[in-house]
Structures are given as C-alpha cells and as structure tokens.
Design a protein around this motif. Structure first.
Motif, short mmCIF file in Angstrom:
data_model
loop_
_atom_site.label_atom_id
_atom_site.label_comp_id
_atom_site.label_asym_id
_atom_site.label_seq_id
_atom_site.Cartn_x
_atom_site.Cartn_y
_atom_site.Cartn_z
N ILE A 179 -45.67 -20.59 51.15
CA ILE A 179 -46.89 -19.85 51.81
C ILE A 179 -47.40 -18.86 50.90
O ILE A 179 -46.62 -18.03 50.33
CB ILE A 179 -46.60 -19.31 53.12
CG1 ILE A 179 -45.98 -20.26 53.87
CG2 ILE A 179 -47.60 -18.46 53.92
CD1 ILE A 179 -45.16 -19.93 55.35
N HIS A 219 -43.91 -16.60 46.28
CA HIS A 219 -44.65 -17.35 47.74
C HIS A 219 -43.42 -17.13 48.58
O HIS A 219 -42.03 -17.00 48.43
CB HIS A 219 -44.71 -18.40 47.29
CG HIS A 219 -43.60 -19.48 46.86
ND1 HIS A 219 -43.23 -19.65 45.45
CD2 HIS A 219 -42.43 -20.14 47.54
CE1 HIS A 219 -42.00 -20.40 45.24
NE2 HIS A 219 -41.55 -20.42 46.65
N TYR A 220 -43.70 -17.17 50.00
CA TYR A 220 -43.01 -17.01 50.90
C TYR A 220 -42.26 -18.32 51.29
O TYR A 220 -43.27 -19.39 51.65
CB TYR A 220 -43.77 -16.49 52.10
CG TYR A 220 -42.97 -16.16 53.47
CD1 TYR A 220 -42.79 -14.97 53.84
CD2 TYR A 220 -42.57 -17.28 54.26
CE1 TYR A 220 -42.28 -14.90 55.01
CE2 TYR A 220 -41.95 -17.00 55.68
CZ TYR A 220 -41.74 -15.86 55.90
OH TYR A 220 -41.07 -15.66 57.01
N PRO A 223 -56.45 -11.04 48.56
CA PRO A 223 -55.70 -11.52 49.27
C PRO A 223 -54.41 -11.02 49.43
O PRO A 223 -53.57 -11.48 48.36
CB PRO A 223 -55.98 -13.04 49.44
CG PRO A 223 -57.31 -13.21 48.52
CD PRO A 223 -57.07 -12.16 47.40
N LEU A 224 -53.74 -10.82 50.31
CA LEU A 224 -52.33 -10.49 50.51
C LEU A 224 -51.82 -11.13 51.59
O LEU A 224 -52.44 -11.36 52.78
CB LEU A 224 -52.11 -8.97 50.62
CG LEU A 224 -52.56 -8.10 49.18
CD1 LEU A 224 -52.43 -6.70 49.47
CD2 LEU A 224 -51.74 -8.51 47.90
N LEU A 225 -50.43 -11.40 51.49
CA LEU A 225 -49.98 -11.87 52.64
C LEU A 225 -49.30 -10.58 53.73
O LEU A 225 -48.55 -9.71 53.01
CB LEU A 225 -48.41 -12.62 52.36
CG LEU A 225 -48.11 -13.70 53.10
CD1 LEU A 225 -49.15 -14.89 53.05
CD2 LEU A 225 -46.64 -14.45 52.48
N TYR A 259 -48.90 -17.09 61.64
CA TYR A 259 -47.72 -17.93 61.50
C TYR A 259 -46.54 -17.33 61.81
O TYR A 259 -46.06 -16.36 61.39
CB TYR A 259 -47.50 -18.22 59.82
CG TYR A 259 -46.84 -19.13 59.47
CD1 TYR A 259 -47.12 -20.53 59.03
CD2 TYR A 259 -45.34 -18.97 59.42
CE1 TYR A 259 -45.91 -21.40 58.45
CE2 TYR A 259 -44.44 -19.95 58.84
CZ TYR A 259 -44.69 -20.97 58.51
OH TYR A 259 -43.84 -22.05 58.11
N PRO A 316 -59.63 -14.00 53.36
CA PRO A 316 -58.21 -14.35 53.09
C PRO A 316 -57.87 -15.31 53.84
O PRO A 316 -58.21 -15.43 55.22
CB PRO A 316 -57.57 -12.86 53.25
CG PRO A 316 -58.88 -11.87 53.22
CD PRO A 316 -59.99 -12.42 53.77
N ASN A 351 -44.33 -12.40 61.82
CA ASN A 351 -45.70 -12.82 62.18
C ASN A 351 -46.59 -12.70 60.93
O ASN A 351 -46.68 -11.70 60.35
CB ASN A 351 -46.34 -12.09 63.53
CG ASN A 351 -45.69 -12.45 64.79
OD1 ASN A 351 -45.13 -13.53 64.88
ND2 ASN A 351 -46.12 -11.63 65.66
N ILE A 352 -47.02 -13.86 60.41
CA ILE A 352 -47.62 -13.86 59.17
C ILE A 352 -49.15 -14.12 59.25
O ILE A 352 -49.62 -14.73 59.83
CB ILE A 352 -46.82 -14.85 58.21
CG1 ILE A 352 -45.46 -14.51 58.32
CG2 ILE A 352 -47.36 -14.80 56.88
CD1 ILE A 352 -44.70 -15.75 57.41
N ARG A 353 -49.76 -13.44 58.18
CA ARG A 353 -51.41 -13.51 58.21
C ARG A 353 -51.86 -13.38 56.59
O ARG A 353 -50.80 -12.74 55.97
CB ARG A 353 -51.98 -12.47 59.15
CG ARG A 353 -51.58 -12.42 60.51
CD ARG A 353 -52.73 -11.30 61.07
NE ARG A 353 -53.05 -11.95 62.41
CZ ARG A 353 -52.43 -11.83 63.50
NH1 ARG A 353 -51.22 -11.26 63.45
NH2 ARG A 353 -52.75 -12.00 64.56
N ALA A 354 -52.85 -13.87 56.44
CA ALA A 354 -53.67 -13.47 55.18
C ALA A 354 -54.57 -12.29 55.46
O ALA A 354 -55.43 -12.47 56.37
CB ALA A 354 -54.20 -14.59 54.62
N LEU A 355 -54.55 -11.42 54.59
CA LEU A 355 -55.74 -10.33 54.67
C LEU A 355 -55.85 -9.70 53.48
O LEU A 355 -55.13 -10.01 52.39
CB LEU A 355 -55.08 -9.19 55.75
CG LEU A 355 -53.97 -8.64 55.77
CD1 LEU A 355 -53.85 -7.39 54.50
CD2 LEU A 355 -53.61 -7.76 57.02
N ALA A 356 -57.15 -9.01 53.12
CA ALA A 356 -57.61 -8.41 52.25
C ALA A 356 -57.07 -6.98 51.83
O ALA A 356 -56.79 -6.26 52.87
CB ALA A 356 -59.21 -8.33 52.24
N THR A 396 -48.89 -12.56 46.46
CA THR A 396 -48.42 -13.98 46.25
C THR A 396 -49.00 -14.73 45.00
O THR A 396 -49.46 -15.90 45.07
CB THR A 396 -48.86 -14.77 47.50
OG1 THR A 396 -50.17 -14.74 47.81
CG2 THR A 396 -47.93 -14.23 48.70
#
Lengths: 262, 262
Positions: free
Chosen positions: B207, A256-257, A227-229, B257, B227, A206-211, A252
């Motif tokens: 991503i 990249h993923y 911002p980090l994955l 995701y 983010p 489960n992937i999100r973007a967060l600080a 990233t």
DNA sequence: CAGTGGTCTAGACCACACT
DNA sequence: GTGTGGTCTAGACCACTGC
C-alpha cells in the motif's frame, strides 16, 4: 468411582451450576483460558517470564493436561504467550529482538526493516494536556482528562520517513518524559511494559491517503501537498482496553505498507 | 502385538523410512494435512462441497481421528476449509454471503460495507495482451506471455470509490470476457472458482499513497493530484502460485482501509 | 434416531533444553 | 537424567443437524 460425568472436576462443576434460561455452555478449556488470562492481567507472571508448566496448571485447575494445552494453544495463537519446546511457556513481550516492530507494517521497497539497520528516532515534542473530545473517545476517557502527547520522527538511513503523534492516557503513564523516551534504546512498547506495566496486546489501524500540510512537509522533508499514508492506530491492552492512539504519517516513496490477507 | 512404535501406521512408516542426513522429521498430522491439501488442489472435492468425515479420513490414512482433526484444524485456521458442527467440513469458497469481500479491507467511515448495499460495478475495459516485464514477474510468467487485463470502477451509493486494474494469466483464464464479468452477479473470485476452477487462497497487499493522474481522476471524479490509496494485491492459489495481480486506487475521503494487528 | 464435529480424559512416547 | 512442550492414540461423552 461412580460419579456424575458433568461434575468430576471443580471447574466443570462450577460451569454446570450456572443458572439462567440459557445454560451458556462454555467448554472447559475456554474457562481455563479465561482463568489464565486473568492471571496475566493481574500480573501474576510478568512479560518475558515463564508461566507454570502445563502439568502444574492442570493440577491447579483440576483438569487434564490436554485441556490446559488447548487453552494455552489459543493464547499462543493470539500472541499472548510464547511456547518454547523443552523450556516452557513464556508471557509474550515487545522486548524481543525477533518481533521488534510487531505492529509496524512499513517495509522498504527492497529488503526488510532489519537490513536497513535501526531507525533513528527524534523526539519533537512531549507534553501533558487535556484530552480533546476525539482523543478522549478513542482512549475511553472523558473529554478534559489528562493525556500525554508525544510527537516524533523516525528516519531510515538518514531519510525521515515516519512522523508520529502518540496520545497516552495520563493515569497509567504518569511520569513518562521525553528524556526517558530518548535515552531508552528498545521499542517504545517494551518501555511501556517495563516502566508502566502496560502490555499492548492487539491494535487496529485505519489507513488513508492525504496531502502533506506545511508542518508535516517540513518535518518529513517533502513538498507541501505530497501524498502521504495516514495510519491511525488504536492499541489495546488485555480486555480490549484502549491504551494508545497513534497517528502516523508515512512517506511511501521508498517504503510501502505491507499486509497479508488470508 | 509387539510392533515397532514408529511403524504401526502406513504414513508413519513411510515417514520414518525417509533417507538423507537430516531425518526431516515431520509430525504425522502435518503429513496428513499435505495429503488433504493435495486432494483439494487436485479438485477431488470442489469449493462448497462436503469433504469426508474425520472418521472416514482417519480410516483412509490409517491414523486416529485426533490426528486428522489436528490436520483439519490447521486447514480451517488458514481458511481453506470450513467446519460446521453436526454437518461436516466443507471446502471454503468465495461464493458465500458471509465472507463476500474477503480480501477487501475498505470500510465506510461509519457502518460497514453491508450497510451500504451492493457495490455498482462498471467495467471500463477488458483486453488480451502480452505481459510487460513487471506484470510477468508478479505472475511468474515470461515477459510476452498472454495476459488478460481488466479495468473497472466500483461505486458505493453512487460515488465512484475504487478503480481497479486486474491482470490474469491468459492460460488458466482462457475465455474470460467483459460480458461474462458484467452479467455475473457475485464476487469476481467466486466466478473464478466456478468457471475456471481457480480458487484464491491468500493474498499480499502493498500500500502506498499517491496523487491521482488525469485518467484516474476522471474515472473517480476527483481533482487531479488528489491523494489516493494505491493497493497492489497479488493473490495466490494453492501452493503459493500467483494467479492475479490487482492494482487498486481507493478514494479515502469517505472510506478507510481497515487492518487488524495482533 | 444416526451421523457429524467438539470436548475431555488418560496414558504413551518423541524432541528438545538444561544440568 | 529430568522436565518441558509436542505428538499420537483410544475411548467416552456432549452439542448440533437432519432424517
């Protein structure tokens, strides 16, 4: 021989003898697949080892080679075994060079992971603790059960890129230490196989973007708030038993993923 | 009949007649697969339509049903066709309800996309322009060639969640307008099939995490610097021809995701 | 009922790897 | 050469769909 077509083999006979309103029809090859799967789980053949030939298995289960073949085809499609023409069929393992980072989808923006050379691994922390509720749920444990927590940083070409927290159930991984991890050369999942007999078969992310928070920012050498994955992975052994929870933070800016959809 | 075992069928004969240092051996079923693929590309059978039965195809190509079956098995595994027992084999399409968002991996943190009801779509912009170098490269065009650019926002339960920029090659999509997109009810890829004869077969996504800029923040109703997940998708038709570049920004405060690894 | 895909078998031969 | 997986065929029967 005049025989009932639905009982000319042991397995088939057992299948058709099932009781219940729904006959729960299941093809022979599916039943064979389950039987082979059980042998894999039971450790009859270890990761990397050769399993019996299709002919041998056909004789063992009293079915034709074609039926065994179809069962193995599906196991191979699920990456549980690997076929090699002329040699035989092998139990899949994480210890192969070709599929080194099978669950890692992070790629450098140009080239691939191999071209970057091996990652430098730095273990920050490794401790035993009682599972918080959320970790316990993800690992199908009870809150308070023993778990191992591991934190590490992976760097590519000198740049810290991945910060990972890994949680493992205490039982199956009894005896795992930071030192053992540090001295082991190969992928972590290969160590799990050889030392603890735990083979990871599939995973969900489960992937999100967060600080980046203060601690993460420091370890990854990025500004706070960058911002980090966030990649939260649950890895499963045979039978969909969760055996690892892993929370990764990926930089990233240079990587990249990568995901393939079809 | 005393015949050469390598020439008892037309296709097999053609294969073994190949010249060159490397015989380039290719199994019969692979050749049949390529032939079926060509018919799909050529539009001999349109998305959603029934293709001939295995027996018919076996007769057409002068091979056994089993060989055709294996070819179709692979096409089905690649989601190019769909088999339905008792009915036949159909050309895959994006217009089915079951596989509505086949390339969208964003999921609400609880439940799934279906439980949220249909997304509200708002088209911000749709214009024709000359391709910048990076867009042209991704679409295998020359810089300056005509492309369509489309920008839209998808909202789930009233919350704007996805901001997408879509680039399409001007040639194949000549005549596409914002109005046509707005009035069309189904998935965008279904419209591409029915109106332009372009079927997307697979896609790759890269991503990253990045901070919302002013324009994105406004459209997604988040603070500047929030983010966001950046999802850059290249979608391909048959033969790995790129036909769409799509840059999405996803809010991941209530969604994530989801990716399955195996 | 006939027609479709799905399963299962049996036997032949091919491509590859080891010895 | 022997044994492995890989391909191909031919024919039988099963399960599902629709007439």
């Amino acid at each position: 021989m005049a025989i009932d077509p639905s009982s000319f083999h042991d397995v088939a006979a057992a299948a058709s003898a099932q009781a219940g309103a729904t006959p729960a029809f299941s093809p022979l090859y599916q039943q064979i697949k389950v039987l082979i799967l059980k042998s894999l789980q039971a450790g009859e053949w270890k990761p990397g080892e050769l399993i019996p030939s299709e002919m041998d298995l056909a004789a063992r289960f009293r079915v034709s080679q074609g039926t065994v073949r179809k069962a193995i085809d599906e196991l191979a499609a699920e990456n549980l075994v690997m076929r090699r023409q002329g040699k035989g069929t092998f139990v899949a393992t994480h210890a192969e060079h070709q599929v080194q980072y099978r669950f890692l989808r992070l790629m450098p923006d140009s080239g691939d992971l191999r071209s970057e050379g091996p990652a430098e691994r730095q273990i920050i922390d490794c401790k035993r603790l009682r599972a918080p509720a959320d970790i316990a749920r993800a690992l199908a444990l009870r809150a308070g059960d023993a778990v191992l927590q591991l934190r590490r940083v992976l760097s590519f070409q000198g740049t810290p890129t991945i910060l990972e927290d890994v949680w493992l159930p205490g039982g199956p991984f009894k005896g795992l230490t930071a030192d053992r991890l540090a001295t082991y050369g190969g992928p972590m999942y290969a160590l799990f196989e050889t030392e603890f007999g735990v083979r990871m078969v599939r995973a969900e992310e489960n992937i999100r973007a967060l600080a980046a928070d203060v601690a993460s920012a420091e370890l990854l050498k990025v500004p706070v708030g960058e911002p980090l994955l966030s990649v939260e992975r649950t890895a499963y052994t045979y039978n969909d038993v969760p055996m690892e929870l892993r929370r990764g933070l990926y930089r990233t800016d240079t990587h990249h993923y990568k995901n393939e959809l079809s």
